[in-house]
Design a protein around this motif. Structure first.
Motif, short mmCIF file in Angstrom:
data_model
loop_
_atom_site.label_atom_id
_atom_site.label_comp_id
_atom_site.label_asym_id
_atom_site.label_seq_id
_atom_site.Cartn_x
_atom_site.Cartn_y
_atom_site.Cartn_z
N LYS A 70 28.27 -16.01 -7.50
CA LYS A 70 28.12 -16.01 -8.96
C LYS A 70 26.64 -16.05 -9.32
N GLU A 81 27.30 -14.57 -17.71
CA GLU A 81 27.73 -14.99 -16.38
C GLU A 81 28.05 -13.74 -15.57
N GLU A 83 30.00 -12.46 -12.33
CA GLU A 83 30.95 -12.65 -11.24
C GLU A 83 30.73 -11.50 -10.26
N GLU A 178 25.59 -20.92 -8.23
CA GLU A 178 25.21 -19.84 -9.14
C GLU A 178 23.69 -19.66 -9.17
#
Length: 380
Positions: A70, A81, A83, A178
């Motif tokens: 991520k 964000e 993915e 992340e």
């Protein structure tokens, strides 16, 4: 003084030279062909890390030090964000790569590591001229950067230059699952500049301040921006700097590959293997070497079709916009990440997209400056 005769001489023992040597060593097609890697020093480079995205498991997974599935992109306009699945973003320390590569190569009976500095390649006498000896071969793989590139003003030159702190905080502040691809909230004087974060735990991360600009800046500016970001955005007043790293990567439309010939294949940065619009090189190097091996085994010149013309043209246009209107970088990258999927973005940057996807991405980036640059960089 004439030295031994080799089948191949690889000029330079950096990433490209060693990756190429490993592939030649492991392929039975090249068994018994004597190869020399000539470099002024084979001291282990401990000051660099390579990062790259890749689908699923890869050739170098046993050497990577961190991996993320991520990510996020942040600008003053948006926060997105990312993915990454089926991709992941991987970090490989240069020290681990060089130690492994040199150890493997030293086990080979066919490859010699020679400390010398090559000053010239004479294609008439088929020899690489070093300061100590000359090395004859049937073909030369040359990673040296052309002196013409250093001197010419005829091509666009953007520099990706950066400084990073590997910091350890006294309190949890990072999400180790992340990474941050780009954070544009802190920019420097109307430039394309951003913060890049690779977290290793809740308290440790590499925090890097990066510029994509037509100029190089003073070192004090990196430190000023890094400290400001850590204080104002990470909200840290107390932390330890465990390590620093710094670098300059060329992002240019200079045709390094024009020096490819029947006797010489330019490789690495000196061959134009750094992706011009991103500065990434690790996976591009792996792909170029695979193509070289395939070409040789098919009876073609090693340099045949190493580049796809349409992607070189896309990069030329992007770099021209960035060189002329550097302040537009944040908006361009925001459009790129907001209007396209991660799979489309990575495939495009890996030069694996169809014309249809290329057009979708171009429309997502649209700005009148791209029209101007298209005609400025139109190639016959």
């Amino acid at each position: 003084m004439l030295g031994p005769v080799y089948y191949y001489v690889i000029v330079g023992g950096g990433l490209a030279g060693l990756q190429l040597a490993l592939r030649l060593k492991d392929d039975v097609f090249f068994k018994g062909k004597k190869i020399a890697i000539v470099d002024p020093s084979f001291a282990i480079n401990k000051e660099k890390t390579w990062c790259y995205w890749e689908k699923n498991r890869g050739r170098w997974d046993f050497l990577i030090s961190a991996e993320w599935s991520k990510g996020k992109f942040i600008s003053t306009f948006t926060e997105k964000e990312l993915e990454l699945t089926p991709y992941s973003y991987k970090m490989l320390p240069s020290e681990a790569f060089f130690e492994y590569a040199l150890d493997e190569i030293r086990k080979s009976e066919d490859i010699s590591l020679i400390e010398d500095e090559i000053t010239e390649i004479d294609t008439v006498k088929m020899k690489a001229v070093g300061k100590s000896k000359s090395y004859n071969a049937t073909h030369f793989f040359d990673s040296r950067v052309s002196s013409e590139y250093l001197e010419t003003e005829d091509y666009t030159k953007i520099y990706q230059h950066f400084k990073g702190y590997h910091i350890k905080a006294k309190k949890p502040v990072f999400n180790p699952d992340e990474f941050t691809m780009m954070d544009f909230r802190l920019t420097y004087k109307n430039s394309t500049s951003f913060t890049y974060i690779l977290p290793f735990s809740e308290t440790e991360a590499l925090v890097e301040y990066t510029f994509f600009t037509p100029y190089i800046t003073e070192e004090a500016i990196y430190d000023e921006q890094l400290k400001k970001y850590i204080k104002d955005y990470l909200k840290l007043d107390s932390y330890e700097i465990l390590r620093e790293e710094q670098g300059i990567i060329p992002m240019t439309d200079f045709p390094f590959d024009k020096e490819n010939a029947a006797e010489i294949t330019k490789i690495g940065t000196g061959g134009g293997w750094v992706k011009a619009s991103t500065g990434y090189s690790f996976k591009h190097t792996e792909k170029k070497i695979s193509k070289i091996i395939k070409n040789i085994k098919s009876g073609h010149l090693p340099s045949k079709d190493l580049f796809r013309k349409k992607f070189k043209q896309y990069d030329r246009i992007f770099l021209d916009v960035l060189a002329r209107r550097n302040e537009k970088g944040e908006q361009i990258f925001t459009n790129f990440y907001e209007k396209n999927s991660v799979e489309e973005i990575f495939a495009y940057l890996d030069e694996e997209t169809s014309r249809k996807t290329d057009l979708k991405i171009m429309f997502s980036l649209f700005d009148p400056e791209f029209i101007t640059s298209f005609f400025r960089k139109l190639k016959p």
